[in-house]
Write an enzyme that holds these catalytic residues in place. Structure first.
Site, PDB file in Angstrom:
ATOM      1  N   ARG A 119       0.861  -1.185   0.000  1.00 28.22           N
ATOM      2  CA  ARG A 119       0.000   0.000   0.000  1.00 28.22           C
ATOM      3  C   ARG A 119       0.891   1.226   0.000  1.00 28.22           C
ATOM      4  NH1 ARG A 119      -4.542  -1.451   4.573  1.00 28.22           N
ATOM      5  NH2 ARG A 119      -5.194  -3.432   3.664  1.00 28.22           N
ATOM      6  N   ASP A 169       2.305   5.015  -0.338  1.00 33.46           N
ATOM      7  CA  ASP A 169       1.806   6.340   0.036  1.00 33.46           C
ATOM      8  C   ASP A 169       1.713   7.279  -1.161  1.00 33.46           C
ATOM      9  OD1 ASP A 169       1.489   6.168   2.835  1.00 33.46           O
ATOM     10  OD2 ASP A 169       3.677   6.196   3.083  1.00 33.46           O
ATOM     11  N   ARG A 196      10.898   4.558   4.285  1.00 36.74           N
ATOM     12  CA  ARG A 196      11.185   5.997   4.319  1.00 36.74           C
ATOM     13  C   ARG A 196      11.797   6.412   5.667  1.00 36.74           C
ATOM     14  NH1 ARG A 196       5.663   8.601   2.697  1.00 36.74           N
ATOM     15  NH2 ARG A 196       6.751  10.474   3.415  1.00 36.74           N
TER      16      ARG A 196
END
Lengths: 254, 254
Positions: B50, B52, B198
């Site tokens: 999923r 971002d 990240r």
């Protein structure tokens, strides 16, 4: 007066080409305007190559002359600050002797042409590569390319607007390779005619798709006639990669 | 009912992420809408990851179920035609057994994070990489990264919105390498927590700039506390590279 050599990366998409144009934005105009803002001087930018509208550069070489005493690193920083938001970046800047000329001192130019060869449309590489859906035989393209390597009259592979006096050029390298669905063409020569790389790539693409036999490329070259050209490849797949100069080592080439 | 596995490339820039959102466009919504146009059926897209808002994918894996009898190649072509002009491309499509699940059958995910490390702003890679002007010590970043490899509680490197029950994950690989002015981080694991890549990259960037010592990364991990996190890297440098499944050979991975 000091001469500064610039190494310039740009996304050619929004420009009418590198050279200043009366009818639209150019990389030359953007850099000259930025230099004027930095120094107050009217400068003329000279470059190793004159790329067309939509053509990109990883490391175009240019030069300009300034009366202002400024360190190369500071000039680079100041130009980059004034170039925003244009997609032009000065990635190198250094002093050069006054007889060093970005165009006339250049003894080698190299280009890369990117094709994405797949059915699906492009996303991340949209505007950065030529999309060809039909499968390409890159080995046949490479074979055909070898008939163009060497010293030839490239009239067939030259724009009607080409200003060069002599259509005879020596092509040092024209390699075609595949990396998954990317077909990459790498070209190197002392200099190229206007549209030469795109004309060669367009014609090789016909070979890759089976529309032209390999030996037809040699016949087109021998014809010395623009009418024998297969196809001019679109600008968005073309990148100016590097320029070579006698005073620089090979390692300087990015 | 037939299950179709899709391989999807997308430029994440204009989307609010892969998953359907009430407040903006998503990759899921675009593909479900395209599938509805092709077949008239209301479908639900399931995906291996999923991503971002702003995160890209070279080869996300997804699946959807259709009542309509359609060949995978034709479905791929029809979806691509309906997805225009969204920067989403279906680059692979095949039948799968009904117990094959893009998310739950996935046994390995890999990501790539691109940093351009130079003074000059980005042109061709704008929106495609994280621009860091200060020089990065990529070897120190790689050293620090090795303290994160293995089975750990990654609470420090997890979004406050992460929905996973268990913060313990096994990180198989976290490699940092440099190619001229590009610093590339490659991460692989069975699965990742929300924002994990990240968060790890942002923290490694602090090490690379000398703001964090190499061993501080291990201490941050041990803290099991989001407050110990260095920095969350921006989404535009992140690419979902590949998903692995038991029924597929390694060669299938792009």
């Amino acid at each position: 007066m000091k001469r500064f050599a610039l190494t310039v990366e740009f996304d050619g998409t929004p420009f009418f080409g590198l050279q200043r144009q009366a009818h639209g934005p150019s990389i030359q105009q953007s850099i000259e305007t930025a230099a004027k803002k930095v120094t107050g001087e009217n400068v003329t930018l000279h470059s190793a190559g004159r790329t067309d509208s939509g053509v990109h550069a990883f490391a175009m070489r240019c030069h300009l002359d300034l009366e202002k005493d400024i360190a190369p690193f500071r000039l680079m920083e100041a130009l980059n600050a004034r170039l925003r938001p244009d997609p032009i970046a000065i990635i190198g800047c250094e002093h050069k002797p006054n007889d060093w000329h970005a165009r006339f001192s250049c003894i080698g130019r190299s280009y890369e042409y990117r094709i994405r060869n797949r059915r699906a449309p492009l996303t991340l590489e949209k505007g950065r590569a030529w999309h060809i859906a039909k499968p390409l035989d890159h080995a046949a393209m490479h074979d055909a390319a070898q008939s163009l390597v060497g010293r030839h009259d490239f009239t067939t592979f030259r724009s009607a607007h080409c200003q060069a006096n002599d259509p005879v050029k020596t092509l040092d390298r024209l390699d075609v390779s595949r990396e998954v669905d990317a077909v990459i063409i790498r070209a190197a020569a002392r200099s190229f005619l206007h549209h030469q790389v795109r004309s060669m790539v367009g014609t090789l693409a016909l070979v890759g798709q089976g529309q032209w036999r390999v030996d037809k490329v040699a016949h087109a070259l021998e014809a010395r006639n623009r009418a024998a050209l297969g196809l001019n490849a679109p600008p968005e797949g073309l990148y100016f990669v590097a320029a070579r100069y006698e005073d620089e080592s090979e390692e300087n080439i990015i």
